[in-house]
Motif scaffolding. Structure first.
Motif, PDB file in Angstrom:
ATOM      1  N   ASP A   1       0.962  -1.132   0.025  1.00  0.00           N
ATOM      2  CA  ASP A   1       0.001  -0.066   0.182  1.00  0.00           C
ATOM      3  C   ASP A   1       0.862   1.001   0.068  1.00  0.00           C
ATOM      4  O   ASP A   1       0.392   2.322  -0.679  1.00  0.00           O
ATOM      5  CB  ASP A   1      -0.822  -0.104   1.127  1.00  0.00           C
ATOM      6  CG  ASP A   1      -1.964  -1.170   1.231  1.00  0.00           C
ATOM      7  OD1 ASP A   1      -2.249  -1.674   0.094  1.00  0.00           O
ATOM      8  OD2 ASP A   1      -2.460  -1.376   2.405  1.00  0.00           O
TER       9      ASP A   1
ATOM     10  N   MET B   1     -15.606  -2.758  -4.391  1.00  0.00           N
ATOM     11  CA  MET B   1     -15.437  -1.519  -4.322  1.00  0.00           C
ATOM     12  C   MET B   1     -16.703  -0.946  -3.731  1.00  0.00           C
ATOM     13  O   MET B   1     -16.760  -0.239  -2.899  1.00  0.00           O
ATOM     14  CB  MET B   1     -14.777  -0.740  -5.496  1.00  0.00           C
ATOM     15  CG  MET B   1     -13.735  -1.219  -6.192  1.00  0.00           C
ATOM     16  SD  MET B   1     -13.201  -0.943  -7.474  1.00  0.00           S
ATOM     17  CE  MET B   1     -12.492   0.907  -7.661  1.00  0.00           C
TER      18      MET B   1
ATOM     19  N   THR C   1     -11.910   4.207   2.894  1.00  0.00           N
ATOM     20  CA  THR C   1     -12.459   2.877   2.498  1.00  0.00           C
ATOM     21  C   THR C   1     -11.629   1.635   2.282  1.00  0.00           C
ATOM     22  O   THR C   1     -11.799   0.594   2.797  1.00  0.00           O
ATOM     23  CB  THR C   1     -13.816   2.944   1.383  1.00  0.00           C
ATOM     24  OG1 THR C   1     -14.529   4.022   1.995  1.00  0.00           O
ATOM     25  CG2 THR C   1     -14.379   1.537   1.366  1.00  0.00           C
ATOM     26  N   TYR C   2     -10.732   2.018   1.635  1.00  0.00           N
ATOM     27  CA  TYR C   2      -9.630   1.102   1.131  1.00  0.00           C
ATOM     28  C   TYR C   2      -8.855   0.708   2.448  1.00  0.00           C
ATOM     29  O   TYR C   2      -8.629  -0.420   2.754  1.00  0.00           O
ATOM     30  CB  TYR C   2      -8.497   1.420   0.201  1.00  0.00           C
ATOM     31  CG  TYR C   2      -7.268   1.557   0.666  1.00  0.00           C
ATOM     32  CD1 TYR C   2      -6.311   0.541   0.917  1.00  0.00           C
ATOM     33  CD2 TYR C   2      -6.618   2.931   0.844  1.00  0.00           C
ATOM     34  CE1 TYR C   2      -5.099   0.568   1.192  1.00  0.00           C
ATOM     35  CE2 TYR C   2      -5.319   3.048   1.420  1.00  0.00           C
ATOM     36  CZ  TYR C   2      -4.622   1.959   1.459  1.00  0.00           C
ATOM     37  OH  TYR C   2      -3.271   2.039   2.130  1.00  0.00           O
ATOM     38  N   SER C   3      -8.552   1.645   3.406  1.00  0.00           N
ATOM     39  CA  SER C   3      -7.865   1.342   4.624  1.00  0.00           C
ATOM     40  C   SER C   3      -8.754   0.389   5.551  1.00  0.00           C
ATOM     41  O   SER C   3      -8.025  -0.235   6.248  1.00  0.00           O
ATOM     42  CB  SER C   3      -7.561   2.715   5.336  1.00  0.00           C
ATOM     43  OG  SER C   3      -8.377   3.248   5.895  1.00  0.00           O
TER      44      SER C   3
ATOM     45  N   HIS D   1      -8.482  -3.184   3.909  1.00  0.00           N
ATOM     46  CA  HIS D   1      -7.391  -3.973   4.189  1.00  0.00           C
ATOM     47  C   HIS D   1      -7.112  -4.025   5.915  1.00  0.00           C
ATOM     48  O   HIS D   1      -6.612  -5.120   6.145  1.00  0.00           O
ATOM     49  CB  HIS D   1      -6.100  -3.067   3.606  1.00  0.00           C
ATOM     50  CG  HIS D   1      -5.984  -3.137   2.351  1.00  0.00           C
ATOM     51  ND1 HIS D   1      -4.868  -2.540   1.558  1.00  0.00           N
ATOM     52  CD2 HIS D   1      -6.914  -3.970   1.445  1.00  0.00           C
ATOM     53  CE1 HIS D   1      -5.053  -3.121   0.206  1.00  0.00           C
ATOM     54  NE2 HIS D   1      -6.203  -3.655   0.079  1.00  0.00           N
TER      55      HIS D   1
ATOM     56  N   ASN E   1     -15.600  -6.931   3.992  1.00  0.00           N
ATOM     57  CA  ASN E   1     -15.473  -7.148   2.377  1.00  0.00           C
ATOM     58  C   ASN E   1     -15.032  -8.460   2.163  1.00  0.00           C
ATOM     59  O   ASN E   1     -15.493  -9.374   1.163  1.00  0.00           O
ATOM     60  CB  ASN E   1     -14.358  -6.154   1.981  1.00  0.00           C
ATOM     61  CG  ASN E   1     -14.432  -5.973   0.349  1.00  0.00           C
ATOM     62  OD1 ASN E   1     -14.155  -6.697  -0.356  1.00  0.00           O
ATOM     63  ND2 ASN E   1     -14.952  -4.976  -0.080  1.00  0.00           N
TER      64      ASN E   1
ATOM     65  N   GLY F   1      -9.407  -2.816  -2.590  1.00  0.00           N
ATOM     66  CA  GLY F   1      -8.488  -1.794  -1.739  1.00  0.00           C
ATOM     67  C   GLY F   1      -7.662  -1.156  -2.512  1.00  0.00           C
ATOM     68  O   GLY F   1      -7.411   0.022  -2.835  1.00  0.00           O
ATOM     69  N   ASP F   2      -6.961  -1.987  -3.196  1.00  0.00           N
ATOM     70  CA  ASP F   2      -5.614  -1.445  -4.372  1.00  0.00           C
ATOM     71  C   ASP F   2      -6.479  -0.672  -5.316  1.00  0.00           C
ATOM     72  O   ASP F   2      -5.642   0.536  -5.489  1.00  0.00           O
ATOM     73  CB  ASP F   2      -4.833  -2.556  -4.984  1.00  0.00           C
ATOM     74  CG  ASP F   2      -4.089  -3.415  -3.934  1.00  0.00           C
ATOM     75  OD1 ASP F   2      -3.957  -2.932  -2.566  1.00  0.00           O
ATOM     76  OD2 ASP F   2      -3.800  -4.438  -4.180  1.00  0.00           O
TER      77      ASP F   2
ATOM     78  N   LEU G   1      -9.279   0.987  -5.266  1.00  0.00           N
ATOM     79  CA  LEU G   1      -9.756   2.334  -4.546  1.00  0.00           C
ATOM     80  C   LEU G   1      -8.728   3.422  -4.396  1.00  0.00           C
ATOM     81  O   LEU G   1      -9.003   4.565  -4.625  1.00  0.00           O
ATOM     82  CB  LEU G   1     -10.578   2.069  -3.146  1.00  0.00           C
ATOM     83  CG  LEU G   1     -11.849   1.435  -3.434  1.00  0.00           C
ATOM     84  CD1 LEU G   1     -12.404   0.652  -1.863  1.00  0.00           C
ATOM     85  CD2 LEU G   1     -13.000   2.313  -3.935  1.00  0.00           C
ATOM     86  N   LEU G   2      -7.675   2.901  -3.724  1.00  0.00           N
ATOM     87  CA  LEU G   2      -6.438   3.864  -3.664  1.00  0.00           C
ATOM     88  C   LEU G   2      -5.995   4.238  -4.560  1.00  0.00           C
ATOM     89  O   LEU G   2      -5.833   5.501  -5.004  1.00  0.00           O
ATOM     90  CB  LEU G   2      -5.428   3.151  -2.845  1.00  0.00           C
ATOM     91  CG  LEU G   2      -4.030   3.752  -2.794  1.00  0.00           C
ATOM     92  CD1 LEU G   2      -4.187   4.868  -1.733  1.00  0.00           C
ATOM     93  CD2 LEU G   2      -3.078   2.836  -1.899  1.00  0.00           C
TER      94      LEU G   2
END
Lengths: 297, 297
Positions: free
Chosen positions: A117, B38, B80-82, B85, B103, B116-117, B119-120
């Motif tokens: 990340d 997502m 949200t990604y955080s 993960h 998720n 997550g990746d 979204l980031l």
């Protein structure tokens, strides 16, 4: 440009980028363990094809290669994060990468996820924080946009998801091409386009370079599939025939080994043809293309 | 601005951002499952404090709130990604988030990691691709840089790593503050600074707003720790006292519950004081601050 010059270029800029990517991480004010994990995978070796493509495109335009360092580093960080996440137990569950223990085997899964990340996030910071006076704000924005699109759901991540969904089922050639165009091809395209953006390439030159990148990306992957059958474990760092064991659809499984080799030749030819249309000094790019077509690891 | 106006602002812009973040993902050309994953987490609810902070800062400058939508969406995607993960088995191993299955419980770990990746990655694309004529290239670059720094190894990811390393050991107050300033505070700061950058804030205003953000971030986290002791499972969606069960150092464990409440008051006061120095119309920001200080979930 001859092969000797290519060797010199390749060795020089591989050394530069390998030094810079580590230095970029070293200057971060962050917990030691996450920096160590980031650097561990950045130093795990590899051909550095993506950074070399950035530099080779700048060379083709007769530009200073130095201006490509942050973008080249950013893309190598994205490639590295994708390998760390791909190797996780929930994904490919690989213990070895290029003959070394994978990131999560050394640092644990949690740190590996976070190091990935952090690499992905840092890559965008590197591009926006470039201070070279030759690089305009518009160029930086185009770089971030190109790299993000190539790396995200519409690019590399999308290809990875499609690859996972395609496991253990018979794919069509079209499905296989979607996977490889996205999983591998898009980030190679971002490397080539990054060089073009920094060089101030025209719209038409960018189109030809995208075309070049498309064929290069597929050639890269077809060669990978062929190597999986023909390569030796020492050279490629993973057990030969692992795709066969996984029942993965590959170019050889869909086209036969001979058919895959013909397809490889076809894409290599079209890659060279696209380069020819740019009217640039594409000596290094032609050499890189042949290197990818003939590599044995 | 009174509480009634705040309610209207909050409801209106929460609805706008919840619609927009889903729409941004819907338009992606990507495998359906990664888009679903997502959107699943983007729709999992929450207070949307980060987007509201972007809008409230724009309001304080008397600017059009609409120009904040892409940056607000980008930061909510990073938040949200955080969470995705963080919830993974290798991290907090949570099965529930806001009362819904996490998720990876719905889509599997591999897709959760990749969602997550994605979204980031997409968050940076959203910021660079803003087309509002009021938003200059420099502003977009400053946004990407601020958001990347806040989210990466020097920000949120660094805080997360420090948090993991601090588990099951007695932390000093300084160590605890490092964790929270980074894990939660930095992305709140990015929200506030994003509004300021888009509003063309002066250096001095940005300094006061950073000061505001610092105290708001710590207040947010201290309130979280207090809620973990006093809250009810229905309201906060996770078992009460889970920090105690984990032997985590918290403000109440280091300062006593009474001491933590005093520290919360202290940071809330300093947050309001910093806002006062900006000479802006900070009605909404004051209300948001009190909301964070007094929230019961």
């Amino acid at each position: 440009m001859g092969t000797a010059s290519f060797e010199m270029f390749s060795n020089e800029y591989k050394a530069i980028i390998e030094r810079e990517i580590v230095e970029y991480v070293n200057i971060l004010k962050a917990p030691a363990v996450v920096k160590e994990a980031m650097i561990y995978s950045l130093q795990a070796g590899g051909k550095r094809i993506r950074p070399l493509l950035v530099f080779a495109v700048l060379e083709a335009f007769g530009k200073s290669l130095r201006i490509g360092i942050p973008a080249a580093a950013a893309i190598e960080m994205i490639h590295t994060y994708s390998l760390i996440h791909d190797d996780l137990p929930a994904m490919d569950d690989d213990d070895l990468r290029r003959g070394k223990p994978t990131n999560h085997k050394v640092f644990g899964e949690a740190v590996a996820i976070l190091a990935g990340d952090a690499l992905l996030t840092y890559s965008f910071q590197l591009v926006t924080d470039m201070i070279d006076p030759e690089v305009t704000a518009e160029m930086k924005l185009n770089l971030v946009s190109e790299i993000a699109k190539s790396a995200g759901a519409e690019g590399m991540v999308g290809g990875q998801v499609a690859d996972m969904e395609g496991e253990n089922k018979q794919l069509t050639l079209q499905e296989l091409e979607y996977i490889h165009e996205h999983k591998t091809g898009k980030l190679l395209t971002a490397s080539i386009l990054s060089g073009a953006i920094l060089a101030g390439a025209s719209e038409e030159q960018q189109l030809h370079l995208r075309d070049f990148a498309y064929h290069l990306g597929l050639a890269f992957q077809i060669r990978d599939d062929i190597l999986d059958i023909e390569g030796s474990v020492e050279l490629i760092g993973k057990p030969v025939g692992s795709d066969v064991g996984n029942h993965k659809s590959t170019y050889p499984s869909l086209l036969t080994l001979q058919g895959a080799k013909q397809k490889l030749e076809h894409h290599i030819e079209l890659a060279h043809a696209a380069l020819g249309k740019t009217t640039l000094q594409t000596g290094l790019l032609n050499e890189l293309t042949d290197l990818i077509a003939n590599r044995n690891h």
